[in-house]
Design a protein around this motif. Structure first.
Motif, mmCIF file in Angstrom:
data_model
loop_
_atom_site.group_PDB
_atom_site.id
_atom_site.type_symbol
_atom_site.label_atom_id
_atom_site.label_comp_id
_atom_site.label_asym_id
_atom_site.label_seq_id
_atom_site.Cartn_x
_atom_site.Cartn_y
_atom_site.Cartn_z
ATOM 1 N N CYS A 1 0.831 -1.213 0.000
ATOM 2 C CA CYS A 1 0.000 0.000 0.000
ATOM 3 C C CYS A 1 0.861 1.257 0.000
ATOM 4 C CB CYS A 1 -0.920 0.001 1.209
ATOM 5 S SG CYS A 1 -2.188 -1.277 1.173
ATOM 6 N N LEU A 2 1.849 1.295 0.891
ATOM 7 C CA LEU A 2 2.717 2.466 0.984
ATOM 8 C C LEU A 2 3.529 2.651 -0.295
ATOM 9 C CD1 LEU A 2 4.005 2.188 4.666
ATOM 10 C CD2 LEU A 2 2.265 3.732 3.752
ATOM 11 N N TRP A 3 3.993 1.553 -0.865
ATOM 12 C CA TRP A 3 4.781 1.633 -2.101
ATOM 13 C C TRP A 3 3.942 2.217 -3.233
ATOM 14 C CZ3 TRP A 3 9.892 -0.426 -2.911
ATOM 15 C CH2 TRP A 3 10.346 -0.281 -4.234
ATOM 16 N N THR A 4 2.717 1.724 -3.381
ATOM 17 C CA THR A 4 1.840 2.215 -4.444
ATOM 18 C C THR A 4 1.520 3.691 -4.252
ATOM 19 O OG1 THR A 4 0.839 0.015 -4.620
ATOM 20 C CG2 THR A 4 -0.345 1.842 -5.641
ATOM 21 N N PHE A 5 1.174 4.056 -3.023
ATOM 22 C CA PHE A 5 0.850 5.453 -2.715
ATOM 23 C C PHE A 5 2.048 6.354 -3.009
ATOM 24 C CE2 PHE A 5 0.535 9.099 0.116
ATOM 25 C CZ PHE A 5 -0.772 9.508 -0.082
ATOM 26 N N ALA A 6 3.221 5.934 -2.541
ATOM 27 C CA ALA A 6 4.424 6.741 -2.752
ATOM 28 C C ALA A 6 4.775 6.846 -4.230
ATOM 29 C CB ALA A 6 5.592 6.131 -1.980
ATOM 30 N N ALA A 7 4.594 5.764 -4.977
ATOM 31 C CA ALA A 7 4.927 5.776 -6.405
ATOM 32 C C ALA A 7 4.089 6.797 -7.153
ATOM 33 C CB ALA A 7 4.720 4.382 -6.998
ATOM 34 N N LEU A 8 2.805 6.878 -6.844
ATOM 35 C CA LEU A 8 1.917 7.819 -7.524
ATOM 36 C C LEU A 8 2.244 9.264 -7.165
ATOM 37 C CD1 LEU A 8 -1.365 5.783 -7.136
ATOM 38 C CD2 LEU A 8 -0.359 6.470 -9.300
ATOM 39 N N ILE A 9 2.663 9.495 -5.931
ATOM 40 C CA ILE A 9 3.014 10.849 -5.508
ATOM 41 C C ILE A 9 4.384 11.250 -6.050
ATOM 42 C CG2 ILE A 9 3.481 12.353 -3.541
ATOM 43 C CD1 ILE A 9 0.545 11.585 -3.917
ATOM 44 N N ASP B 1 -10.068 20.063 -9.278
ATOM 45 C CA ASP B 1 -9.078 20.642 -10.195
ATOM 46 C C ASP B 1 -8.453 19.506 -10.994
ATOM 47 O OD1 ASP B 1 -7.192 22.046 -11.554
ATOM 48 O OD2 ASP B 1 -5.984 22.600 -9.807
ATOM 49 N N VAL B 2 -8.786 19.428 -12.284
ATOM 50 C CA VAL B 2 -8.294 18.331 -13.121
ATOM 51 C C VAL B 2 -7.104 18.728 -13.978
ATOM 52 C CG1 VAL B 2 -10.533 17.167 -13.175
ATOM 53 C CG2 VAL B 2 -10.000 18.909 -14.893
ATOM 54 N N GLY B 3 -6.609 19.944 -13.783
ATOM 55 C CA GLY B 3 -5.399 20.352 -14.502
ATOM 56 C C GLY B 3 -5.645 21.150 -15.760
ATOM 57 N N PHE B 4 -6.909 21.281 -16.182
ATOM 58 C CA PHE B 4 -7.237 22.046 -17.370
ATOM 59 C C PHE B 4 -8.087 23.254 -16.976
ATOM 60 C CE2 PHE B 4 -6.572 17.755 -18.933
ATOM 61 C CZ PHE B 4 -5.745 17.968 -20.018
ATOM 62 N N SER B 5 -7.891 24.355 -17.688
ATOM 63 C CA SER B 5 -8.705 25.534 -17.433
ATOM 64 C C SER B 5 -10.102 25.307 -17.986
ATOM 65 C CB SER B 5 -8.075 26.767 -18.089
ATOM 66 O OG SER B 5 -7.962 26.570 -19.487
ATOM 67 N N TYR B 6 -11.067 26.073 -17.500
ATOM 68 C CA TYR B 6 -12.442 25.914 -17.957
ATOM 69 C C TYR B 6 -12.650 26.581 -19.313
ATOM 70 C CZ TYR B 6 -13.295 24.289 -13.261
ATOM 71 O OH TYR B 6 -13.258 23.571 -12.103
ATOM 72 N N PHE C 1 -7.004 4.865 -3.009
ATOM 73 C CA PHE C 1 -7.465 5.584 -4.201
ATOM 74 C C PHE C 1 -8.147 6.891 -3.822
ATOM 75 C CE2 PHE C 1 -10.496 5.849 -7.933
ATOM 76 C CZ PHE C 1 -9.509 6.154 -8.867
ATOM 77 N N ALA C 2 -8.932 6.866 -2.746
ATOM 78 C CA ALA C 2 -9.641 8.065 -2.304
ATOM 79 C C ALA C 2 -8.675 9.119 -1.771
ATOM 80 C CB ALA C 2 -10.663 7.699 -1.228
ATOM 81 N N ILE C 3 -7.712 8.697 -0.968
ATOM 82 C CA ILE C 3 -6.746 9.637 -0.390
ATOM 83 C C ILE C 3 -5.954 10.346 -1.477
ATOM 84 C CG2 ILE C 3 -4.657 9.815 1.025
ATOM 85 C CD1 ILE C 3 -5.765 7.565 2.750
ATOM 86 N N LEU C 4 -5.648 9.648 -2.547
ATOM 87 C CA LEU C 4 -4.866 10.233 -3.637
ATOM 88 C C LEU C 4 -5.610 11.365 -4.348
ATOM 89 C CD1 LEU C 4 -3.342 6.985 -5.128
ATOM 90 C CD2 LEU C 4 -2.056 8.891 -4.161
ATOM 91 N N HIS C 5 -6.912 11.486 -4.137
ATOM 92 C CA HIS C 5 -7.687 12.548 -4.784
ATOM 93 C C HIS C 5 -7.839 13.784 -3.896
ATOM 94 C CE1 HIS C 5 -8.670 9.300 -7.571
ATOM 95 N NE2 HIS C 5 -9.087 10.214 -8.413
ATOM 96 N N TRP C 6 -7.392 13.705 -2.650
ATOM 97 C CA TRP C 6 -7.206 14.843 -1.744
ATOM 98 C C TRP C 6 -8.498 15.535 -1.314
ATOM 99 C CZ3 TRP C 6 -2.710 13.937 0.063
ATOM 100 C CH2 TRP C 6 -1.663 13.502 -0.755
ATOM 101 N N VAL D 1 -14.767 10.995 -1.385
ATOM 102 C CA VAL D 1 -15.935 10.190 -1.024
ATOM 103 C C VAL D 1 -16.531 9.530 -2.268
ATOM 104 C CG1 VAL D 1 -18.326 10.329 -0.236
ATOM 105 C CG2 VAL D 1 -16.527 11.474 1.052
ATOM 106 N N SER D 2 -16.614 10.294 -3.350
ATOM 107 C CA SER D 2 -17.189 9.768 -4.585
ATOM 108 C C SER D 2 -16.319 8.664 -5.185
ATOM 109 C CB SER D 2 -17.376 10.908 -5.597
ATOM 110 O OG SER D 2 -17.894 10.411 -6.817
ATOM 111 N N VAL D 3 -15.009 8.913 -5.258
ATOM 112 C CA VAL D 3 -14.131 7.912 -5.880
ATOM 113 C C VAL D 3 -13.942 6.698 -4.976
ATOM 114 C CG1 VAL D 3 -12.918 9.634 -7.268
ATOM 115 C CG2 VAL D 3 -11.991 8.995 -5.043
#
Length: 252
Positions: A18-26, A143-148, A199-204, A210-212
Motif C-alpha cells: 500500500c505504501l509503495w503504491t501510494f508513494a509511487a503515484l506521488i 481541479d483536473v489540470g485544465f482551465s475551464y 485511491f480516495a486519499i490520492l484525490h485529496w 468520497v465519490s471515488v
C-alpha cells in the motif's frame, strides 16, 4: 516470536504494498512536473502539455509502482541466491495479477454501465449523508489540470488525458497491481477497502474522495467478479467521460 514480529510477518507485506503504491503515484508527479515546468514555464498550463504531463506521469508511476518492486526483489533474491525464489514469485507482477490476461468479453462490456448505475446511487447516497456535516462541501469543483471553457483541439486533448489515459493507468495500478497483490494476501473485504481508501486519499478533496471511494468499491467488485480489470476500466472511462461533459459542456 514477539507480538511485533508476528504483526509484521502477518501484515508487513500488505502495508508495504500500500505504501509503495501510494508513494509511487506521488513521487512520479514530482519527478515529472519540475523538469517540465522548468523547460516550458507558462506553456506548461496549456492543454497539450498538460496531456503530455499526464501521459509521462502515469508511465513513471507504472514503472515505480509495478516494475520497480519486481526488479528490486529479483535483484535481492539473486543476491541472496535463494533457489526457491520465493520473494520473486510472490511479488512478480505477471499478467494474471494485473487482470489483463484475457481480452475483454461481452460480459465485461455489459457490466460497465450496470456498475456505473450502482456507483452513482452509492455516491449520491453517501454524498447526501456527508452533506450534513459543515466541513464537507459537496459542490467543491475538482481541479483536473485544465482551465475551464476549453474548446476545439484543446478539448480533444483534454478528453484524451482525462477520459482515456487516466482511467487506463489508474486501473492497472490500483485495481490491477494493488488490489491483485492485496487479494493474494488478505480477504476480499479488506482488499477492497484498502484499495479504495488509498485511491480516495490520492484525490485529496473530501467530496471527490468520497465519490471515488464508492467508485473504487464497484471497480474492485467488478475485478473480483470478472477476474480482470477490463470492465472496471470501461466503467472508469464512462464515469470520467460523463463528468468531463458535465464540467466542460458550457461553451460547446
Amino acid at each position: 516470536m514477539t507480538k511485533r514480529q508476528k504483526f509484521f510477518k502477518q501484515y508487513g507485506s500488505t502495508v508495504f504494498i500500500c505504501l509503495w503504491t501510494f508513494a509511487a503515484l506521488i513521487i512520479s508527479q514530482f519527478i515529472v512536473i519540475f523538469p517540465m515546468y522548468w523547460l516550458l514555464g507558462e506553456k506548461f498550463s496549456q492543454p497539450l502539455w498538460t496531456c503530455i504531463y499526464y501521459a509521462i506521469d502515469y508511465i513513471v508511476a507504472l514503472l515505480l509502482a509495478i516494475v520497480a518492486p519486481y526488479q528490486l526483489l529479483k535483484w535481492w533474491e539473486e543476491r541472496r541466491k535463494d533457489r526457491s525464489k520465493r520473494l520473486t514469485s510472490e511479488f512478480k507482477p505477471d499478467k494474471t495479477t494485473l487482470g489483463i490476461d484475457k481480452w475483454p468479453s461481452f460480459v465485461d462490456i455489459g457490466l460497465a454501465p450496470i456498475g456505473y448505475i450502482i456507483y452513482i446511487v452509492l455516491a449520491n447516497m453517501i454524498t447526501n449523508f456527508m452533506s450534513n456535516f459543515s466541513w464537507f462541501n459537496a459542490d467543491e469543483t475538482q481541479d483536473v489540470g485544465f482551465s475551464y471553457y476549453i474548446s476545439g483541439n484543446d478539448r480533444l486533448i483534454a478528453i484524451l488525458a482525462l477520459v482515456f489515459i487516466a482511467p487506463i493507468a489508474e486501473e492497472i495500478i490500483m485495481r490491477g497491481w494493488l488490489y491483485g497483490k492485496l487479494r493474494e494476501k488478505t480477504g476480499l473485504i479488506i482488499s477492497i477497502l484498502i484499495t479504495s481508501l488509498v485511491f480516495a486519499i490520492l484525490h485529496w478533496q473530501w467530496n471527490v474522495s468520497v465519490s471515488v471511494f464508492m467508485l473504487s468499491l464497484v471497480l474492485c467488485s467488478l475485478r473480483e467478479i470478472t477476474g480482470s480489470i477490463w470492465s472496471g476500466m470501461m466503467l472508469h472511462m464512462l464515469s470520467n467521460g460523463i463528468a468531463f461533459y458535465a464540467l466542460y459542456s458550457i461553451g460547446v
